[in-house]
Enzyme design. Sequence first.
Site: not given
Length: 367
Positions: A55, A80, A159, A209, A301
Amino acid sequence: MSQHEDRVWMQRALQLATYGKGQVAPNPLVGSVVVHQGRILGEGWHQRYGEAHAEVNALRQVTNEALLRESTVYVNLEPCAHFGKTPPCARLLVEKQVRRVVVANLDPNPLVAGKGIEILRAAGIEVTTGVCQEAGYWLNRRFFTFMTQRRPYIVLKWAQSSDGYLAPLPPAPLWMTGKRSKQLVHRWRTEESAILAGKNTLLIDNPQLTARLWHGKQPLRIVIDRQGQLPPSLKVFDRQAPTLYFGPQQGAARPLPGHIEHCAIPAAEAQEHTTLLAFVLEECYRRGIQSIFVEGGKQTLETFLKMGCWDELRLFIAPCLLQHGLAAPTLPPGARLLDRQEIDGDLLLFYSNPKNPYHAQYHPSYT
């Protein structure tokens, strides 16, 4: 304005908000447009954490502030109402005497949570809420999940070969997908707060990573090593990105470089994968880590999937056959296919967890 016009201008605010992706977390993505009689007077977005909100940036572009008394401000998240890194935007809108404010979503943050709307209405400003609400939920699904579920937003990625294997046996480093897919993964890394890979993946592949193939911030690297077996020579312990190490009490693990932050795993939590992962997620939430990009391996996973603790799943299927090896995880029951794409021969499938209440509408622009 008509409902159609409100939706058109809100869609522009949502588009602007996406420009802050990867730069504003743990804050939400927010865009804003100031409209006077069908013409844009100013527009902006939250560009960087700790800097001006959407804003503020939109109002700065308005050259004739007298027109604000007849203008509508569109913003995808409730302005806010508290002092944080910046002053409250709701009070700024009151000060500028805007006529109307249109909002997509209320802010679930307890510091706001309707207070911004109250400030506006108490000042006589007309407020409309819920415009493009589902699109707003999807855009800020990380923020809403973190605030309401009290945990990081979880994106799983792996993958596999066309015949369903993650890796050959015995395990060996193998990148099955093409260069463009790899670059896309690096882009995804910049969009999340942290990245996590399992101990076996770190030992076998020795990945860095980091987001080397895409411009953007480096995510925090999260390492889980409950038995303290990872050698300090691994790339994940270099200085290319910050690393948070979950391991045994200091002294029970191999000495690590001094720049690595160590979080000790309590003995009880170290005994079982799901309790260990629950501890890690609770600690990440406490630290304000809003989202985690999980890149494997198989056990890590499958633990996330077993717990039902996942929000998105991004699956690459490479055009190769391994014939035997380490089988890929099984897709969880109820996983909702959102999209499929082909990238230089790789098939990329996007799934969402339908249990996440902020997945009501899918917007493919996030890929």
